[in-house]
Scaffold this motif. Sequence first.
Motif, PDB file in Angstrom:
ATOM      1  N   LEU A  99      31.245  32.760  37.875  1.00  0.00           N
ATOM      2  CA  LEU A  99      32.331  33.691  37.595  1.00  0.00           C
ATOM      3  C   LEU A  99      31.945  35.036  38.193  1.00  0.00           C
ATOM      4  O   LEU A  99      30.926  35.605  37.820  1.00  0.00           O
ATOM      5  N   LEU A 152      34.589  31.499  41.209  1.00  0.00           N
ATOM      6  CA  LEU A 152      35.898  31.878  40.682  1.00  0.00           C
ATOM      7  C   LEU A 152      36.041  33.391  40.706  1.00  0.00           C
ATOM      8  O   LEU A 152      35.206  34.109  40.142  1.00  0.00           O
ATOM      9  N   PRO A 188      36.755  37.279  35.600  1.00  0.00           N
ATOM     10  CA  PRO A 188      37.582  36.128  35.238  1.00  0.00           C
ATOM     11  C   PRO A 188      37.514  35.855  33.738  1.00  0.00           C
ATOM     12  O   PRO A 188      36.508  36.157  33.090  1.00  0.00           O
ATOM     13  N   SER A 189      38.575  35.308  33.197  1.00  0.00           N
ATOM     14  CA  SER A 189      38.713  34.931  31.771  1.00  0.00           C
ATOM     15  C   SER A 189      39.117  36.090  30.880  1.00  0.00           C
ATOM     16  O   SER A 189      39.607  35.863  29.776  1.00  0.00           O
ATOM     17  N   GLY A 201      40.591  31.548  33.973  1.00  0.00           N
ATOM     18  CA  GLY A 201      39.165  31.254  33.916  1.00  0.00           C
ATOM     19  C   GLY A 201      38.713  30.520  32.675  1.00  0.00           C
ATOM     20  O   GLY A 201      37.812  29.674  32.733  1.00  0.00           O
ATOM     21  N   VAL A 233      36.086  27.294  32.466  1.00  0.00           N
ATOM     22  CA  VAL A 233      34.781  27.449  31.816  1.00  0.00           C
ATOM     23  C   VAL A 233      34.622  26.420  30.697  1.00  0.00           C
ATOM     24  O   VAL A 233      33.590  25.740  30.591  1.00  0.00           O
ATOM     25  N   ALA A 273      27.270  33.906  36.074  1.00  0.00           N
ATOM     26  CA  ALA A 273      28.195  34.977  36.439  1.00  0.00           C
ATOM     27  C   ALA A 273      27.546  35.983  37.374  1.00  0.00           C
ATOM     28  O   ALA A 273      26.322  36.170  37.369  1.00  0.00           O
TER      29      ALA A 273
END
Length: 303
Positions: free
Chosen positions: A7, A82, A89-90, A95, A99, A111
């Motif tokens: 990430l 990503l 992300p997320s 994301g 994950v 990450a």
Amino acid sequence: MTGTLVLAGTPIGDVQDAPPRLAAELAGADVVAAEDTRRLRRLTQALGVAPAGRVVSYFEGNESARTPELVEELAGGARVLLVTDAGMPSVSDPGYRLVAAAVERGVRVTAVPGPSAVLTALALSGLPVDRFCFEGFLPRKSGERLTRLREVAEERRTLVYFEAPHRLDDTLAAMAEVFGADRRAAVCRELTKTYEEVRRGGLGELAAWAAEGVRGEITVVVEGAPDKGAEEVDAGELVRRVRVREEAGERRKEAIAAVAAQAGVPKREVFDAVVAAKNAENAENAKNAENAKNAERNSPEEG
């Protein structure tokens, strides 16, 4: 052996804020999953790097369908990177599904830390940062927005929100209504960009300012509710708070638990206050009904 899901944080404004590892990961990944492939192209050009692997889109519209494909790539040993349009992300971006699915398959997830609008705004706000909670975007509909705000009206941690510029004035007005016009807040606009601005003040003051129109990416930071202490919350106030939550659609059991946690008192104390108030209300209603019957019985007959 399984692959690795990476990430990667991307700049929220100034491209020079890109983490040093980002270029290396872009160049070395087997698959680059991007929220917007056109924005990814501009980013890679600015960084002077060309992805060697396959580039695919991964956004809200295809997230559910593409996640299994990417998990299979990971299970086969691929290194999947990503990236979203800005930030990590997320965090209010695609994301989470990927994950969660990767973790379930036993895939390693790591990450490349990068810029975060949440932490940047929090640090610049001038409000307490020792404890905070991120609430993301509020609902677009007025009623749902008010309900969500009432749920955190007594939250003592600093609150952080994302908001679209065309809804900012309505959101700040709703916050002023629920939290109080004097509650301190900061509107952080265009962070790390050319026209960066941090506007600080009471929610009422900020709502009036936003009514004139605001542009750009917005993050709102709101001071938490003052700590009133359990001894300052009497039984009547506990009952009122439970009823507010019930009127917003929350079940009584959950409402009692939430009010007890916010007030710092045992759940039993709130439950007893609610029951006592209900019994008093029933007794008052019964007394009024009896008085009405007696009055009707003692009134002179007509005719």
